[in-house]
Design an enzyme around this catalytic site. Sequence first.
Site, short mmCIF file in Angstrom:
data_model
loop_
_atom_site.label_atom_id
_atom_site.label_comp_id
_atom_site.label_asym_id
_atom_site.label_seq_id
_atom_site.Cartn_x
_atom_site.Cartn_y
_atom_site.Cartn_z
N GLU A 110 -3.86 -6.81 -4.99
CA GLU A 110 -5.01 -6.21 -5.03
C GLU A 110 -5.07 -6.08 -6.57
O GLU A 110 -6.29 -5.80 -7.15
CB GLU A 110 -4.69 -5.64 -3.81
CG GLU A 110 -5.23 -6.22 -2.34
CD GLU A 110 -3.58 -6.26 -2.01
OE1 GLU A 110 -2.79 -6.65 -2.67
OE2 GLU A 110 -3.19 -5.91 -0.53
N GLU A 149 6.38 -7.37 -8.79
CA GLU A 149 7.87 -6.13 -8.86
C GLU A 149 8.96 -6.06 -10.22
O GLU A 149 8.18 -6.75 -11.46
CB GLU A 149 8.55 -6.60 -8.18
CG GLU A 149 8.05 -7.07 -6.33
CD GLU A 149 8.43 -7.44 -5.65
OE1 GLU A 149 9.96 -8.09 -5.48
OE2 GLU A 149 7.43 -7.30 -4.21
N1 THU Z 1 2.24 -5.70 -1.07
C1 THU Z 1 1.32 -6.30 -2.43
O1 THU Z 1 0.97 -6.76 -2.48
N2 THU Z 1 0.36 -6.04 -1.23
C2 THU Z 1 -0.14 -5.14 -0.14
O2 THU Z 1 -0.41 -5.32 -0.03
C3 THU Z 1 1.11 -5.11 1.00
C4 THU Z 1 2.66 -5.21 -0.78
C5 THU Z 1 3.53 -6.00 -2.60
C6 THU Z 1 4.24 -4.98 -3.46
C7 THU Z 1 6.01 -6.34 -2.68
O3 THU Z 1 5.68 -6.63 -3.78
C8 THU Z 1 5.84 -6.76 -1.61
O4 THU Z 1 4.78 -6.78 -1.18
C9 THU Z 1 6.81 -5.80 -0.66
O5 THU Z 1 5.99 -4.74 -0.28
#
Ligand code: THU
Length: 132
Positions: free
Chosen positions: A55, A44
């Site tokens: 992913e 993030e």
């Molecule tokens: N996130 C992922 O890493 N993969 C997903 O398939 C859905 C969302 C992450 C993005 C963010 O850091 C957190 O989950 C909340 O949305």
Amino acid sequence: MDIKKLAQESIAAKEFAYTPYSHFRVGAALLTKDGGIYRGCNIENAAYTPTNCAERTAFFKAVSEGKKEFTAIAINGDANDYLYPCGVCRQVMAEFCDPETFQIILAVSKDKYDVFTLRELFPLGFGPADLA
Ligand code: THU
């Protein structure tokens, strides 16, 4: 392909998730056609939009090291249920993967998972063939 092993790798991949804002960790394990596994976690950012999903981290690590052929990806998140990949990640999968054969493993644990093809999760998408 050992689905349980890939699921376990996706759970382990969460270890390095950088999630000071959502506190929601996600891990992914991407299997290459030659049997290699690339782990990814979500990363993030204080500006929010630069956040990278687990992913895509796995895909970008693999592609940046010359891998472009993939068999499957396992995904595990800090949810108690199946975590489906976001639309942007599905688009990235569509760039590199055969929609009929690429398997997306939604891993709640190494023993509880569901499996979809990319076609099932990303029907009627825009892909490389559409530019030809
Ligand atoms: N996130 C992922 O890493 N993969 C997903 O398939 C859905 C969302 C992450 C993005 C963010 O850091 C957190 O989950 C909340 O949305």
